[in-house]
Structures are given as structure tokens and as C-alpha cells.
Design a protein around this motif. Structure first.
Motif, mmCIF file in Angstrom:
data_model
loop_
_atom_site.group_PDB
_atom_site.id
_atom_site.type_symbol
_atom_site.label_atom_id
_atom_site.label_comp_id
_atom_site.label_asym_id
_atom_site.label_seq_id
_atom_site.Cartn_x
_atom_site.Cartn_y
_atom_site.Cartn_z
ATOM 1 N N TYR A 24 3.252 -61.124 -13.943
ATOM 2 C CA TYR A 24 1.846 -61.893 -14.637
ATOM 3 C C TYR A 24 1.780 -62.739 -15.727
ATOM 4 O O TYR A 24 1.808 -63.774 -14.962
ATOM 5 N N TYR A 25 3.388 -62.507 -16.433
ATOM 6 C CA TYR A 25 3.073 -63.206 -18.121
ATOM 7 C C TYR A 25 3.664 -64.762 -17.345
ATOM 8 O O TYR A 25 3.094 -65.487 -17.918
ATOM 9 N N SER A 26 4.942 -64.780 -16.512
ATOM 10 C CA SER A 26 5.193 -66.217 -15.982
ATOM 11 C C SER A 26 3.528 -66.625 -14.612
ATOM 12 O O SER A 26 3.454 -67.859 -15.266
ATOM 13 N N ASP A 27 3.113 -66.055 -14.500
ATOM 14 C CA ASP A 27 2.073 -66.362 -13.234
ATOM 15 C C ASP A 27 1.088 -67.238 -14.391
ATOM 16 O O ASP A 27 0.698 -68.627 -14.028
ATOM 17 N N LEU A 28 1.030 -66.714 -15.421
ATOM 18 C CA LEU A 28 -0.042 -67.285 -16.995
ATOM 19 C C LEU A 28 0.275 -68.126 -17.059
ATOM 20 O O LEU A 28 -0.311 -69.545 -17.531
ATOM 21 N N LEU A 29 2.303 -68.298 -17.551
ATOM 22 C CA LEU A 29 2.455 -69.527 -18.254
ATOM 23 C C LEU A 29 1.664 -70.790 -17.124
ATOM 24 O O LEU A 29 1.856 -71.534 -17.540
ATOM 25 N N ILE A 30 2.744 -70.368 -15.819
ATOM 26 C CA ILE A 30 2.650 -71.225 -14.658
ATOM 27 C C ILE A 30 0.406 -71.640 -14.625
ATOM 28 O O ILE A 30 0.768 -72.907 -14.564
ATOM 29 N N ASP A 36 -3.343 -75.927 -16.112
ATOM 30 C CA ASP A 36 -4.300 -76.562 -16.530
ATOM 31 C C ASP A 36 -5.225 -77.545 -17.437
ATOM 32 O O ASP A 36 -5.743 -77.990 -17.804
ATOM 33 N N VAL A 37 -3.234 -78.564 -18.161
ATOM 34 C CA VAL A 37 -3.441 -79.341 -19.381
ATOM 35 C C VAL A 37 -3.961 -80.039 -18.250
ATOM 36 O O VAL A 37 -4.671 -81.199 -19.265
ATOM 37 N N SER A 38 -3.434 -80.588 -17.602
ATOM 38 C CA SER A 38 -3.957 -81.753 -17.037
ATOM 39 C C SER A 38 -5.462 -81.710 -16.115
ATOM 40 O O SER A 38 -6.377 -82.880 -16.297
ATOM 41 N N ASP A 39 -5.946 -80.745 -15.968
ATOM 42 C CA ASP A 39 -7.337 -80.446 -15.441
ATOM 43 C C ASP A 39 -8.101 -80.967 -16.714
ATOM 44 O O ASP A 39 -9.383 -81.965 -16.982
ATOM 45 N N ALA A 40 -7.620 -80.567 -17.894
ATOM 46 C CA ALA A 40 -8.337 -80.958 -19.200
ATOM 47 C C ALA A 40 -8.276 -82.222 -19.461
ATOM 48 O O ALA A 40 -9.227 -82.771 -19.783
ATOM 49 N N ARG A 57 2.150 -85.242 -16.645
ATOM 50 C CA ARG A 57 4.082 -84.417 -16.934
ATOM 51 C C ARG A 57 2.892 -83.232 -17.010
ATOM 52 O O ARG A 57 3.957 -82.070 -16.696
ATOM 53 N N ALA A 58 2.302 -82.709 -16.850
ATOM 54 C CA ALA A 58 0.781 -80.990 -17.317
ATOM 55 C C ALA A 58 0.980 -80.838 -15.368
ATOM 56 O O ALA A 58 0.950 -79.676 -15.787
#
Length: 407
Positions: free
Chosen positions: A329-335, A340-344, A367-368
Motif C-alpha cells: 500500500y505505501y509503495s503504491d502511494l509513493l508511486i 502526480d508531480v508531472s500532473d501538477a 523527470r516526474a
């Protein structure tokens, strides 16, 4: 201190208190020590590791004798969850201490990133997300602690109840132990039984703490790295205010300074994720490799053992399922949060800037798009799809074992 810094310090202290039980704990001096020095500075942990290793050897020796004497499949499967938890505890704690310099570096970097963004304060959206993440983290730690307590308590009390039942029915005092293991003496003899009993009870406590202590730090680190990625997204979306005129040289210089700070934070976050990967990847591989078998055997024990002995294996099954779910779960959150930085970048007002600034933002976006992820020593990426596969494989093993047993 900001709210994020306070919460991180409190959560880190709780995890450290759990780790102290087995002698692991965090030490800032580890960053200047080599691996041998880190182990030598934790004498209590080395003692516990040796203690647990002797218990594992005893269980393996019993298993070898059980196979030679054709022990029942129920007894052999009864042995597997406990010995697997003990081996996994040795593995997780070993890599946490061995990589103590990386652990200290990771804690310092997270604190540095938190202090950097504390100047502007947490935005309401980020603070709400932080509160939700902390509730999830607290719930996971509390649930595992409760299940561990139930399982250990029943394993500890169970032999005493069984010995009493045998004495009431036969009039003979036959002392029982929580786990099946071979000793260099007759462990059922009342003179030696207390020694064997204390050894197994303490081994069980060590195994639990050496598994869930490192897991607590894993979940804690991922939680606050996700919050850092969320904060980065917030800042990137607002990096280009509507009122600025990019024809002015001073405006472009200010923008490049803001972008430079954001890029540096982004690189630091990527490095933090790589550090978490270096600390946990090998122990994650061990965890993923045995999870399907342990879940399968625990479910099988629930079906085949008596009423009283269902309780520890029910707790064990739920605890292990939550444990492997937390890793994925936490690895999935990191992914998700890193990509999402690229979406930002896309959601920012990049279209109001000139071509030079658009080019700079494009580098960040590119890069994101490469996700930050945690793996099982590089063999498989940890995510919720892997968790589903583990559970599916466990069900297949369980169906096969149940069919063989009924025949």
C-alpha cells in the motif's frame, strides 16, 4: 516547529520505543559508524538475535525429525508460521541495523525538508491530507499491536491450559510448550520445562518486535514522503502567479530561484525514496517470497486445529495479511504521489510563461513521469497489484493443501 515536524517527531519516538524492546533503536551516531560498529553498539540486540537464532535452530531440528518420523501434516504446518516470523524478524532487524547510516541520513533529510517548508506553513489541503495519513498510520500500528498481543497471549497461555486439561483427564502432569522445537534436554520434565518455556516466550516477543518495529519505520517514512510530494505538487501548481509579467528580467530571475528550490526538493525526495529502497528492498523480498505460504498455512491451521488454538492463528492470519498489505500500500502511494508531480506541472499556468520557462518546466514534468517506487530487491515492484497476486497465490496453495489433507 510546524505541525508536520511535531507529528513526525512523535511518531518516530513511538517507533523507536518499539524498536528498543529488541535492542535495535535509532542512533544518530550510526551515520559515522561502519556496519560492525553499529552491531557492536547494540549488545542487547545481538543477544536477542542469538537467542532467536537458537529458537529457529530448535524448530528446524524438530522439523527434520518430524519429516523422518513422518509426523502429521497438521504438526508440520503448525510449525511454519512461527519459524517464518522468526526468520523474517532476524532478516528485517539485521538490514535495519546494517543500514543504520542510511536510516540516520533518511531521518535527517526528512526533518530538513520539513523545516524548509515550515517557513510558509502547511496549506489547509496538505494539512487535511496529513491528518488522514496519520489516522491510517495510527490505525495500522494499533491493529498490528493488538493482534500481536492476542496471538502472543494465546500462544503463552495455551500450553498451560493444555497441560491442565491433560492432568485433569489422565492424572499425569505432561508439560507443554507454545512451539514445537527440539532441545538438548527433555523439555517436558518439570525441572527443565521452565527454561524451555521462558526461552520460547521471549523468542516470540523478539520475533514480533523485530518484524513490526522495522515495518513501523517503513510506514512512517513513506507517510511523510507522500506528504512532501503533495506539498511539492501544491507549490508547483502555484509557481507561476497570474499577475507576473515574464517579459521583465527580474521576474524571470525570481521564477528561476523558485524553480531551483523546487527542483532541489524534488531531487531530495527522489533520493529519500532510493534510501528507503536501499534499507528495505532485501527484507521486502523475503517478506514477499514467504507471504503466500504463511497465509495459506495459517488458514489451514484455522480449519484443522481445535477451538482454543484457533485464536492465535486467526490473529496471525489477519496480522500477516495487514503486514504485507502495508508494504504494498505505501509503495503504491509513493508511486502515485511521485507521478502526480508531472500532473501538477501540467495544472500550473505554464501557458502564460515564455518558451525558456516552458522548457524548464518540461524537464521537471519529464523527470516526474518516472515513478519513485519500492521493490523486492528489484525482482518485483511493490504495489496493490502485487498484494492481489500474493493473496491469489495463497488461496491456490490453500486449496491444494486442503485437498491433499482430505485425501
Amino acid at each position: 516547529m510546524s505541525r508536520e515536524e511535531i507529528l513526525f517527531a512523535k511518531a518516530l519516538k513511538k517507533v523507536n520505543n518499539f524498536l528498543k524492546f529488541s535492542g535495535i533503536y535509532f542512533d544518530e551516531e550510526d551515520i559515522n559508524r561502519n556496519a560492525a560498529q553499529r552491531f557492536l553498539s547494540r549488545k542487547f540486540y545481538c543477544f536477542n538475535l542469538l537467542w532467536l537464532a537458537l529458537h529457529i535452530i530448535g524448530e528446524f531440528l524438530w522439523a527434520i525429525d518430524g519429516i523422518k518420523t513422518k509426523a502429521s501434516i497438521v504438526k508440520l504446518t503448525y510449525l511454519i508460521p512461527g519459524v517464518t516470523l522468526s526468520v523474517l524478524g532476524c532478516c528485517k532487524s539485521y538490514y535495519l541495523v546494517k543500514n543504520g547510516n542510511l536510516v540516520s541520513e533518511l531521518i535527517r533529510t526528512i526533518k530538513s525538508l520539513q523545516s524548509e517548508i515550515a517557513i510558509s506553513g502547511l496549506k489547509p489541503e496538505i494539512e487535511n491530507d496529513l491528518n488522514k495519513r496519520m489516522v491510517i498510520l495510527t490505525t495500522v500500528v494499533t491493529a498490528n499491536s493488538f493482534l500481536d498481543g492476542c496471538g502472543v497471549a494465546v500462544f503463552v497461555v495455551g500450553p498451560l491450559v493444555l497441560s491442565w486439561l491433560i492432568y485433569n483427564s489422565t492424572g499425569k502432569l505432561v508439560m507443554q510448550l507454545p512451539f514445537l522445537a527440539k532441545f538438548p534436554f527433555d523439555e517436558t520434565d518439570i525441572r527443565f520445562w521452565p527454561l524451555a518455556y521462558i526461552h520460547q516466550v521471549w523468542s516470540c516477543a523478539i520475533a514480533v518486535s523485530t518484524v513490526h518495529g522495522p515495518d513501523g519505520f517503513y510506514a512512517l517514512s513513506c507517510t511523510f514522503l507522500v506528504i512532501q510530494f503533495k506539498t511539492l505538487q501544491y507549490d508547483i501548481e502555484r509557481i507561476i502567479p497570474e499577475s507576473e509579467d515574464f517579459a521583465l528580467a527580474t521576474t524571470q530571475d525570481e521564477f528561476r530561484m523558485r524553480l531551483s528550490r523546487i527542483v532541489r526538493r524534488h531531487l531530495e525526495l527522489i533520493r529519500c525514496v532510493d534510501t528507503v529502497e536501499a534499507i528495505f528492498s532485501k527484507s521486502n523480498l523475503c517478506n514477499v517470497a514467504v507471504s503466500s505460504i504463511v497465509i495459506c498455512v495459517s488458514a489451514f491451521n484455522i480449519l484443522t486445529l481445535g477451538d482454543f488454538f484457533l485464536i492465535p492463528f486467526i490473529a496471525f492470519l489477519i496480522m500477516w495479511t495487514i503486514q504485507v498489505f502495508v508494504l504494498c500500500y505505501y509503495s503504491d502511494l509513493l508511486i502515485e504521489s511521485s507521478t502526480d508531480v508531472s500532473d501538477a506541472v501540467y495544472r500550473s499556468k505554464w501557458y502564460t510563461a515564455n518558451s525558456a520557462i516552458m522548457k524548464d518546466l518540461l524537464f521537471v514534468l519529464t523527470r516526474a513521469q518516472k515513478p519513485c517506487k519500492l521493490t523486492a530487491a528489484g525482482y518485483v515492484d511493490l504495489n496493490l497489484a502485487v498484494f492481489n497476486k500474493i493473496m491469489s497465490t495463497a488461496w491456490s496453495y490453500f486449496a491444494l493443501l486442503h485437498t491433499v489433507y482430505n485425501k
